[in-house]
Scaffold this active site. Structure first.
Site, PDB file in Angstrom:
ATOM      1  N   ASP A   1       1.301  -1.718  -0.210  1.00  0.00           N
ATOM      2  CA  ASP A   1      -0.423   0.143  -0.247  1.00  0.00           C
ATOM      3  C   ASP A   1       0.669   0.932  -0.165  1.00  0.00           C
ATOM      4  OD1 ASP A   1       1.137  -0.345   2.329  1.00  0.00           O
ATOM      5  OD2 ASP A   1      -0.745   0.674   3.559  1.00  0.00           O
ATOM      6  N   GLU A   2       2.197   1.254   0.012  1.00  0.00           N
ATOM      7  CA  GLU A   2       2.841   2.068  -0.094  1.00  0.00           C
ATOM      8  C   GLU A   2       4.100   2.236  -1.491  1.00  0.00           C
ATOM      9  OE1 GLU A   2       5.655   4.914   3.189  1.00  0.00           O
ATOM     10  OE2 GLU A   2       4.655   3.281   3.575  1.00  0.00           O
TER      11      GLU A   2
END
EC number: 2.7.7.7
Length: 466
Positions: A94-95
């Protein structure tokens, strides 16, 4: 991405939108992987024991992770980032960092902002979940900006404003400053980044050593020349905790190791990896550090296998004098998982259940279709022959409760309860979060990436930090 796992579950389950959602291990040893913003209001945080989260937020929805769905959403986000620049450095599902200059998509602050807003709209159209974009001239600053933008926003740190922005922040904001370093600085009366700069490089070098002290001073001054590295290959994944007071209670130490193992596997799965070697790190009362490792028969991402290996390693470490730090890691990483059947058999024996065996036909041949899995854990996708797709809300006393709804529904779906062995109820496939996009569609497909998004009111974005 904003509360990624929980946001995906809310997007998939209309009845959970606007509600407290906690994703992670749901058993007595479980650990929170992600909590929705509604759950965070009650103090629930990732890496917290699930039992503690239930006490803080008893009315929340506690769901097991669906990593195949999170990976699918992540792949679509990463495909969009790859269109912006050849230099994309994923940090987790997610990053990611993105070097916009390398892609020639932004030469000025205004152009960078336009790229960020367009990215947020594209991700909203493709995934249906929200995220936050941080824009700055260095990785550390971009990450700080993305945190300030949460949830569902964009923050740009203009050149020349870095020192003013950093000054009031705590030293833990700086890369490389963990609990141990922060404690050393605290004892020296250094709490904020401004105080770190005032202390000077010479003092930091005296406190932290030449290399570490110089690095912390540069970061405190806003100088971060680390490049964005594409396709970075991690050698290991680990988590560790430092205790304020030395821990001597053996039961407490064992409990902490179990929790660390669960958190380590959560990170391992989030990265889409498995590992063959389990490592235990113990820093004792006198600051001496011991590491012990055990190599398994094959790569695994099974939390029980990692936890049991960590516990076996702990048995060979003397902790009677006290422990300052504990850590659990997994190395020898791989992109696949080979089930450790021996470990499964040991767990089954310990629980008083027979070891798992493949289903066989009367003639001794393996059945083409194994018996259906009747383990109904909260959050899992199911399908009923009469009522269609749904998800498990809960089970117990021989019954399973299912809510039947689809991601595109505007209102919560109906709830029905069945016997756990209902022949019409089976495990189901995840439904696409965005209508028209198959759940398993190739993330690189141009059909899944809108060329000219409208950038409507619910736009969102991946945590892209150029």
């Amino acid at each position: 991405m904003d509360a990624f796992y929980a946001s995906v579950e809310q997007a998939a389950k209309p009845s959970l939108r606007g509600k407290a959602v906690v994703v992670g291990g749901i058993g007595p040893r479980g650990v929170v992987a992600t909590a929705s913003y509604e759950a965070r209001v009650f103090g629930v945080r990732s890496a917290m024991p699930t039992a503690q989260a239930r006490r803080l937020c008893p009315h929340g929805a506690y769901l097991v992770p669906r990593f195949e769905v999170y990976r699918s959403v992540s792949e679509r986000v990463m495909a969009l980032l790859a269109r912006l620049s050849p230099l994309v450095e994923p940090l987790s599902l997610d990053e990611a960092f993105v070097d916009l200059a390398a892609g020639g998509s932004a030469g000025t602050a205004a152009e960078a902002r336009a790229v960020g807003e367009r990215l947020r709209a594209e991700i909203a159209a493709v995934t249906g979940v929200t995220g936050s974009v941080g824009l700055a001239g260095a990785k550390m600053l971009a990450k700080i900006a993305s945190e300030r933008a949460k949830p569902d926003g964009l923050v740009l740190i203009a050149p020349g404003t870095e020192r003013e922005l950093l000054a009031p922040l705590t030293v833990r904001t700086l890369p490389g400053v963990g609990p141990a370093t922060a404690e050393v600085l605290r004892r020296a009366g250094i709490h904020t980044i401004e105080e770190t700069v005032r202390a000077g490089e010479a003092e930091l070098t005296r406190l932290l050593g030449k290399a570490h002290g110089a690095g912390v001073f540069r970061m405190a001054c806003g100088v971060d020349d680390r490049p964005v590295v594409a396709e970075r290959e991690g050698k290991s994944i680990s988590v560790e905790d430092t205790f304020q007071v030395d821990v001597t209670d053996r039961a407490r130490i064992r409990f902490e190791v179990r929790g660390l193992a669960e958190r380590c596997v959560t990170r391992l799965r989030a990265a889409g990896r498995s590992g063959r070697t389990v490592v235990l790190k113990v820093r004792r009362y006198d600051f001496s550090t011991l590491t012990r490792s055990e190599t398994l028969r094959g790569p695994t991402d099974d939390p029980a296998v990692v936890r049991e290996a960590a516990e076996r390693l702990l048995e060979g470490v003397d902790t009677t004098e006290g422990v300052r730090l504990l850590g659990v890691g997994v190395s020898a990483l791989a992109d696949f998982t080979q089930e450790d059947l021996f470990a499964q058999s040991e767990r089954a024996a310990a629980d008083g259940a027979p070891a798992p065996e493949p289903a066989r036909a009367p003639g001794g041949e393996e059945n083409e279709e194994p018996a259906p899995d009747r383990t109904w854990l909260p959050g899992l996708d199911v399908r009923h022959e009469r009522y269609g797709p749904g998800w498990v809300q809960g089970s117990g006393v021989g019954r399973v409760t299912v809510r039947f709804e689809r991601p595109e529904d505007r209102a919560p779906g109906r709830v029905r309860t069945f016997p756990v062995d209902d022949p019409e109820l089976r495990r189901g496939e995840p439904l696409p979060l965005v209508p028209g996009l198959p759940a398993g569609q190739d993330s690189g497909s141009e059909a899944s990436v809108p060329k000219s998004p409208s950038g409507g009111g619910s736009s969102s974005g991946g945590r892209s930090s150029p």
